[in-house]
Design an enzyme around this catalytic site. Structure first.
Site, PDB file in Angstrom:
ATOM      1  CG  ASP A   1      53.882  86.100  22.853  1.00  0.00           C
ATOM      2  OD1 ASP A   1      52.718  86.367  23.195  1.00  0.00           O
ATOM      3  OD2 ASP A   1      54.811  86.924  22.900  1.00  0.00           O
TER       4      ASP A   1
ATOM      5  CE  LYS B   1      52.244  90.061  22.675  1.00  0.00           C
ATOM      6  NZ  LYS B   1      53.351  89.230  22.153  1.00  0.00           N
TER       7      LYS B   1
ATOM      8  CG  HIS C   1      41.853  91.294  20.195  1.00  0.00           C
ATOM      9  ND1 HIS C   1      40.807  91.045  21.056  1.00  0.00           N
ATOM     10  CD2 HIS C   1      41.709  92.570  19.772  1.00  0.00           C
ATOM     11  CE1 HIS C   1      40.061  92.145  21.152  1.00  0.00           C
ATOM     12  NE2 HIS C   1      40.581  93.079  20.374  1.00  0.00           N
TER      13      HIS C   1
ATOM     14  CD  GLN D   1      60.434  94.636  25.910  1.00  0.00           C
ATOM     15  OE1 GLN D   1      59.427  95.209  26.299  1.00  0.00           O
ATOM     16  NE2 GLN D   1      60.384  93.481  25.288  1.00  0.00           N
TER      17      GLN D   1
END
Length: 235
Positions: free
Chosen positions: A63, A65, A67, A187
């Protein structure tokens, strides 16, 4: 074909060292077959640990991510392809997704992150987006479908809508999973394992409710059982 209930649980190894991760994997034993390595462990030796896990018969979700400009993303994806990982995340920006899809090799599957589960509408507005969370998730899901990514990371609250957009070919991976009564932590868009499966999720990412439990193996087995029960209801 849908994976078995045990294979649908991805345990997040959000730990500070490879030694701690090894110990947790040993405690979980055969109860868990799929692990996620995110920033915390990746930058503490976890990237080198990924092929070790894969060689031991576990599936690995990196994970990271990604970019960046297209060439940089493509180079990163090619490097990850050699680590034996099953999943790799990139942010769901069109140029980034296109570069990752074109650069993937072997069995590596590219997952696009729609909107982080710690974000709500106010967070998007503060970042300059003129979208609500559901609107931005839908827009990015359609773009991901058209570009040809292998799956999406989205909150379970958006899974049903995303499934209606992308159809049945893309894997939907949902973080922000909390068993009933668990602390939400940071979260904001969370659901129970059963609710996530009912919404159309293929894989559930669970971290703290398992790795911080007094008995991590029992906690993992309870979630797998909840997945199995919900899956049986849908047959």
């Amino acid at each position: 074909m849908q994976p078995e209930p045990r294979e649908r649980l991805i345990v997040a190894l959000d730990l500070s060292s490879v030694e701690a991760a090894r110990a947790m994997v040993a405690r979980l034993g055969e109860a868990v077959s799929f692990y996620k390595i995110g920033y915390r462990l990746a930058f503490a030796g976890g990237l080198a640990y990924a092929p070790v896990l894969a060689a031991a018969g576990k599936r690995v979700f990196l994970d990271l991510k990604l970019h960046d400009i297209g060439n940089t993303v493509a180079d990163g994806v090619r490097s990850v392809s050699r680590l034996g990982a099953a999943f790799l995340t990139v942010h769901a920006y069109p140029q980034t997704m296109k570069a990752a899809v074109e650069a993937r090799e072997g069995d590596l599957r590219i997952l696009a992150v729609t909107v982080l589960t710690s974000y709500d509408d106010a967070d998007l507005a503060a970042a300059g987006y003129d979208f609500t969370v559901p609107e931005l998730v839908a827009e990015r899901a359609a773009q991901a479908r058209d570009i040809g990514v292998d799956g999406l990371v989205c909150a379970a609250a958006e899974a049903a809508k995303v499934r209606s957009i992308v159809g049945g070919k893309l894997d939907l991976v949902t973080p922000g999973i909390r068993p009933a009564g668990a602390d939400a932590g940071d979260q904001k868009r969370i659901v129970t394992p059963a609710a996530a499966i009912a919404a159309g999720a293929d894989y559930l990412v669970v971290g703290r409710p398992i790795i911080a439990a007094a008995d991590p193996k029992a906690a993992a087995e309870a979630i797998v059982e909840e997945i199995a029960q919900q899956t049986n209801k849908e047959k």
